[in-house]
Design a protein around this motif. Structure first.
Motif, PDB file in Angstrom:
ATOM      1  N   LYS A  12      36.553  32.277   4.079  1.00  0.00           N
ATOM      2  CA  LYS A  12      35.483  31.863   4.915  1.00  0.00           C
ATOM      3  C   LYS A  12      35.706  32.418   6.319  1.00  0.00           C
ATOM      4  CE  LYS A  12      33.011  27.732   6.047  1.00  0.00           C
ATOM      5  NZ  LYS A  12      31.433  28.330   6.193  1.00  0.00           N
ATOM      6  N   TRP A  13      36.806  32.403   6.777  1.00  0.00           N
ATOM      7  CA  TRP A  13      37.031  33.047   7.920  1.00  0.00           C
ATOM      8  C   TRP A  13      36.614  34.310   8.296  1.00  0.00           C
ATOM      9  CZ3 TRP A  13      40.824  36.816   9.114  1.00  0.00           C
ATOM     10  CH2 TRP A  13      41.005  37.134  10.279  1.00  0.00           C
ATOM     11  N   ASP A  16      32.737  34.024   8.086  1.00  0.00           N
ATOM     12  CA  ASP A  16      32.016  33.321   9.191  1.00  0.00           C
ATOM     13  C   ASP A  16      32.573  33.919  10.754  1.00  0.00           C
ATOM     14  OD1 ASP A  16      30.999  31.705   7.232  1.00  0.00           O
ATOM     15  OD2 ASP A  16      32.122  29.914   8.083  1.00  0.00           O
ATOM     16  N   VAL A  17      33.673  34.528  10.766  1.00  0.00           N
ATOM     17  CA  VAL A  17      34.196  35.163  12.177  1.00  0.00           C
ATOM     18  C   VAL A  17      34.330  36.379  12.001  1.00  0.00           C
ATOM     19  CG1 VAL A  17      36.141  34.964  13.567  1.00  0.00           C
ATOM     20  CG2 VAL A  17      35.465  32.894  12.254  1.00  0.00           C
ATOM     21  N   TYR A  21      30.741  37.124  13.269  1.00  0.00           N
ATOM     22  CA  TYR A  21      30.412  37.427  14.850  1.00  0.00           C
ATOM     23  C   TYR A  21      30.804  39.028  14.995  1.00  0.00           C
ATOM     24  CZ  TYR A  21      30.321  32.683  15.965  1.00  0.00           C
ATOM     25  OH  TYR A  21      29.824  31.286  16.166  1.00  0.00           O
ATOM     26  N   LYS A 170      34.992  25.915  20.764  1.00  0.00           N
ATOM     27  CA  LYS A 170      34.173  26.247  19.537  1.00  0.00           C
ATOM     28  C   LYS A 170      34.947  27.076  18.611  1.00  0.00           C
ATOM     29  CE  LYS A 170      30.008  28.439  18.337  1.00  0.00           C
ATOM     30  NZ  LYS A 170      29.332  27.480  17.320  1.00  0.00           N
ATOM     31  N   MET A 171      35.863  27.960  18.756  1.00  0.00           N
ATOM     32  CA  MET A 171      36.539  28.856  17.972  1.00  0.00           C
ATOM     33  C   MET A 171      37.693  27.676  17.128  1.00  0.00           C
ATOM     34  SD  MET A 171      35.034  31.658  18.052  1.00  0.00           S
ATOM     35  CE  MET A 171      36.188  32.200  16.546  1.00  0.00           C
ATOM     36  N   SER A 173      37.058  24.887  16.571  1.00  0.00           N
ATOM     37  CA  SER A 173      36.329  24.208  15.553  1.00  0.00           C
ATOM     38  C   SER A 173      35.821  24.946  14.366  1.00  0.00           C
ATOM     39  CB  SER A 173      34.838  23.550  16.298  1.00  0.00           C
ATOM     40  OG  SER A 173      33.925  23.139  15.420  1.00  0.00           O
ATOM     41  N   ILE A 174      35.889  26.231  14.624  1.00  0.00           N
ATOM     42  CA  ILE A 174      35.292  27.135  13.555  1.00  0.00           C
ATOM     43  C   ILE A 174      36.359  27.168  12.559  1.00  0.00           C
ATOM     44  CG2 ILE A 174      34.617  29.618  12.752  1.00  0.00           C
ATOM     45  CD1 ILE A 174      32.967  29.498  15.500  1.00  0.00           C
ATOM     46  N   ASN A 177      36.897  24.328  10.501  1.00  0.00           N
ATOM     47  CA  ASN A 177      35.886  24.237   9.516  1.00  0.00           C
ATOM     48  C   ASN A 177      36.355  25.077   8.379  1.00  0.00           C
ATOM     49  OD1 ASN A 177      33.125  23.159   8.472  1.00  0.00           O
ATOM     50  ND2 ASN A 177      32.617  25.506   8.859  1.00  0.00           N
ATOM     51  N   CYS A 178      36.668  26.404   8.769  1.00  0.00           N
ATOM     52  CA  CYS A 178      37.540  27.119   7.418  1.00  0.00           C
ATOM     53  C   CYS A 178      38.297  26.218   6.610  1.00  0.00           C
ATOM     54  CB  CYS A 178      38.022  28.441   8.053  1.00  0.00           C
ATOM     55  SG  CYS A 178      36.848  29.324   8.736  1.00  0.00           S
TER      56      CYS A 178
END
Length: 189
Positions: A12-13, A16-17, A21, A170-171, A173-174, A177-178
């Motif tokens: 997921k990381w 999503d990251v 990004y 925010k990071m 939080s991301i 979330n992972c």
């Protein structure tokens, strides 16, 4: 066979990251082609981790269809400074195996900190991951990708600017979330 919670969080990381990004413009292609190996070692000391690293390097040698490996090691080197020191041993293993120039080891850690930055600096999140890991890359593939990319030198500055824009909160939080998705998957088993 279902993936472990550690792999779920790490995947997921990456999605999503790293890909989401565009921190690494070369990652999406290999992820989509399913050429990224996510593997978790149960190593709980540095010697066992070196053995796991050796085994993964051998796997890359034996299985050219694997482009890159994320060797995730949640049971050892939770302290970033110890992890950072361990990277010298990892590079020494590459030299011992005469694999320098064949493979490169990139580093990711939940508490990653670039030299001359504060621990909470936004830019550290370019290399912060849910778990400590060693990213094993094929040098030839990396060089080919770099040669075909128009502004490889601009990637670090662009990533730092993005992290500064998104901010540490925010990071965090991301990343949380992972880990939460992983916990939800585990609860749903």
């Amino acid at each position: 066979m279902s993936e472990s919670p550690v792999v779920i969080a790490t995947r997921k990381w990456v999605e999503d990251v790293v890909v989401g990004y565009n921190l690494c413009p070369f990652a999406k292609r290999e992820l989509v082609k399913n050429r990224v190996r996510f593997t978790v070692t149960d190593a709980n000391n540095e010697d066992d981790l070196l053995q796991a690293l050796h085994a993964e390097l051998q796997r890359l040698e034996d299985e050219p269809e694997i482009e890159t490996t994320l060797l995730i090691h949640p049971g050892v080197l939770q302290d970033f400074y110890a992890y950072n020191e361990f990277l010298d041993a990892a590079d020494a293993l590459l030299a011992y195996l005469e694999l320098e120039g064949v493979y490169q080891i990139a580093s990711f850690h939940p508490d990653y900190q670039f030299a001359e930055t504060e621990p909470g600096a936004d830019e550290n999140y370019t290399n912060r991951s849910p778990y400590p890991m060693l990213h094993l890359l094929r040098e030839a593939s990396l060089e080919a990708a770099i040669d075909s990319y128009p502004d490889v030198d601009g990637i670090p500055d662009r990533n730092i600017a993005l992290m500064n824009e998104l901010g540490a909160e925010k990071m965090r939080s991301i990343l949380a979330n992972c880990l939460n998705v992983s916990a939800q998957e585990r609860a749903g088993e």
